[in-house]
Design an enzyme around this catalytic site. Structure first.
Site, PDB file in Angstrom:
ATOM      1  N   ASP A  11      31.487   8.145  25.632  1.00 60.98           N
ATOM      2  CA  ASP A  11      30.981   9.016  26.689  1.00 60.98           C
ATOM      3  C   ASP A  11      31.619   8.546  27.980  1.00 60.98           C
ATOM      4  OD1 ASP A  11      29.370  10.383  24.938  1.00 60.98           O
ATOM      5  OD2 ASP A  11      27.608   9.171  25.345  1.00 60.98           O
ATOM      6  N   ASP A 130      23.344  19.892  20.856  1.00 64.52           N
ATOM      7  CA  ASP A 130      22.294  18.914  21.125  1.00 64.52           C
ATOM      8  C   ASP A 130      20.981  19.577  20.761  1.00 64.52           C
ATOM      9  OD1 ASP A 130      24.218  17.206  22.175  1.00 64.52           O
ATOM     10  OD2 ASP A 130      24.035  18.081  24.173  1.00 64.52           O
TER      11      ASP A 130
END
Lengths: 251, 194
Positions: A11, A130
């Site tokens: 990330d 998600d």
């Protein structure tokens, strides 16, 4: 025989690798180029690079950094974060990405998936979703987990594949960062529902968790970040463990 | 050594260029017949759709050029499939260099096949230094059945050709540029061909 893939995820925020718990409270986890090289050496099967600031503050993806990473990579490289158009994808592929992942922009405009798959082929388009469990139902969230949608996870997975997504990267927000294991049930449901590979993400804390998501969760690949970044699990030991447990991996 | 990558709007060739750079080779990406014909080595890459790719090759008359090449040519993934007679993808007539047909994976398998799979029955100088059962990275929905030009095999529900060879035409279904150090070695072996 096709092997199960182990995928470290970086990330990226402002050029550094970061990691949050349940999508909030990010902290620094090191230089992305160094981490990427380490993972290739350790036997990672692919690498995913998500610019988590991209959707929120709309800043341009760090193509320079992607180039730097891609030069060293002898394994497939997926890049995501703030991708809205064919031009965005062209830019990333020209910087050295092999696949791109789309998330919020695809939920907002599902025809983006068809458009990108038409231009670059299904194999290039990873749908990242998600999802969060609420009252017995999994819902899709966008904007880095900040915005709830009314889409049910299984409906969106089915639709995205029909529209041309070549892989699904499924992240459970309930599990992400907790190190209590992957979301087995929803991973299995989606993997059995769609005819494309499913990458399970969120919750890896031990080697047993990986074994569980491959066997019970029917995942084709498993993605993790902090357990690799902080060296709690080493990829060679993980792969040996999986092999000893009769899960086919590349050693 | 002059190495060209044939440009035909078929997906991403950047990682292929990076892979060759790591071997110290700078490549030219081109659809210019003169450049292609005068190269020492030619790479015919490809990610994309067979029909669209053949259409592009024909508009540039590269279908004739590629067939007539006498120097080492390496077809990768779709590039390999386009070297065959025909493909079920869009019922496309291909280049016909290798007398084989390209079929779609059927049944309950996940398609595309994505990931690392092992290759065996290795029979080409491309595989010098590569052990049997070595893993390579595949991404494809179509395959070529094993035949007399097959130089490596892989299993995904059925056995199929992981690599083919006919005369100066070499081809891999997998992506050597994405297959780690061993994939790099295959590219090096190709560059070493005379």
């Amino acid at each position: 025989m096709l092997t199960k893939r182990i995928i470290p995820c970086l990330d990226i925020m402002s050029g550094r690798t970061v990691k949050g718990v349940n999508f909030i409270d990010v902290k620094d986890a090191g230089n992305p180029v160094d981490l990427a090289i380490q993972y290739v050496d350790q036997g990672a099967d692919e690498l995913v690079f998500l610019d988590i600031t991209a959707t929120l503050d709309k800043h341009v993806l760090l193509t320079g950094l992607i180039k730097q990473v891609a030069r060293h990579l002898t394994i497939p490289f997926t890049v995501g974060g703030g991708i809205n158009s064919v031009q965005d994808v062209s830019g990333l592929l020209n910087a050295g990405a092999d696949k791109v992942s789309v998330n919020t922009s695809a939920v907002n405009d599902p025809s983006l998936i068809e458009n990108l798959a038409g231009h670059f082929g299904n194999q290039c388009i990873v749908l990242a979703m998600d999802v969060k469990l609420e009252k017995d139902e999994w819902y899709v969230y966008t904007c880095g987990g900040r915005k709830k949608t009314r889409r049910r996870a299984i409906d969106w997975a089915r639709e995205a594949v029909e529209r041309g997504a070549g892989e699904i990267l499924l992240t459970s927000m309930n599990h992400d960062g907790t190190k209590n294991g992957f979301a087995i049930e929803i991973t299995r449901q989606i993997s059995e529902l769609v005819n494309v590979p499913v990458i399970a993400s969120g919750g890896a804390g031990s080697m047993e968790h990986f074994a569980e998501v491959f066997t019970d969760g029917k995942a084709d690949a498993a993605l993790a970040a902090s357990v690799f970044h902080y060296r709690e699990i080493r990829i060679p030991s993980l792969k040996k463990y999986l092999k000893d447990n009769f899960i086919n991996v590349r050693l | 050594m002059k190495v060209v990558i044939i440009k035909y709007n078929a997906g991403n060739i950047c990682s292929l260029q990076f892979a060759l750079q790591r071997l110290g080779i700078t490549t030219t990406v081109t659809d210019d017949p003169c450049e292609i014909v005068s190269a020492d080595k030619i790479i015919f890459p490809g990610v994309g759709e067979a029909g669209t790719a053949m259409k592009y090759l024909k508009t540039k008359r590269l279908n004739y050029i590629i067939r007539s090449l006498t120097q080492p040519v390496l077809g990768i993934c779709l590039g390999m499939q386009l070297l065959c007679n025909s493909s079920e993808e869009g019922n496309t007539r291909c280049l016909g260099v290798i007398p084989q047909g390209v079929k779609k994976f059927r049944g309950t398998l996940k398609v595309p096949q994505v990931g690392w799979n092992s290759i065996c029955g290795l029979k080409s100088t491309l595989f010098q230094g590569i052990r049997e059962e070595e893993y390579m990275y595949f991404v494809h929905s179509y395959y070529v059945e094993p035949g007399e030009n097959t130089t490596a095999m892989t299993e995904y529900g059925i056995s199929f050709s992981a690599a083919l060879q006919k005369d100066n035409f070499y081809a891999t279904q997998f992506h050597p540029e994405k297959s780690g150090e061993k994939g790099q070695l295959i590219l090096q072996n190709f560059l070493n061909l005379t």
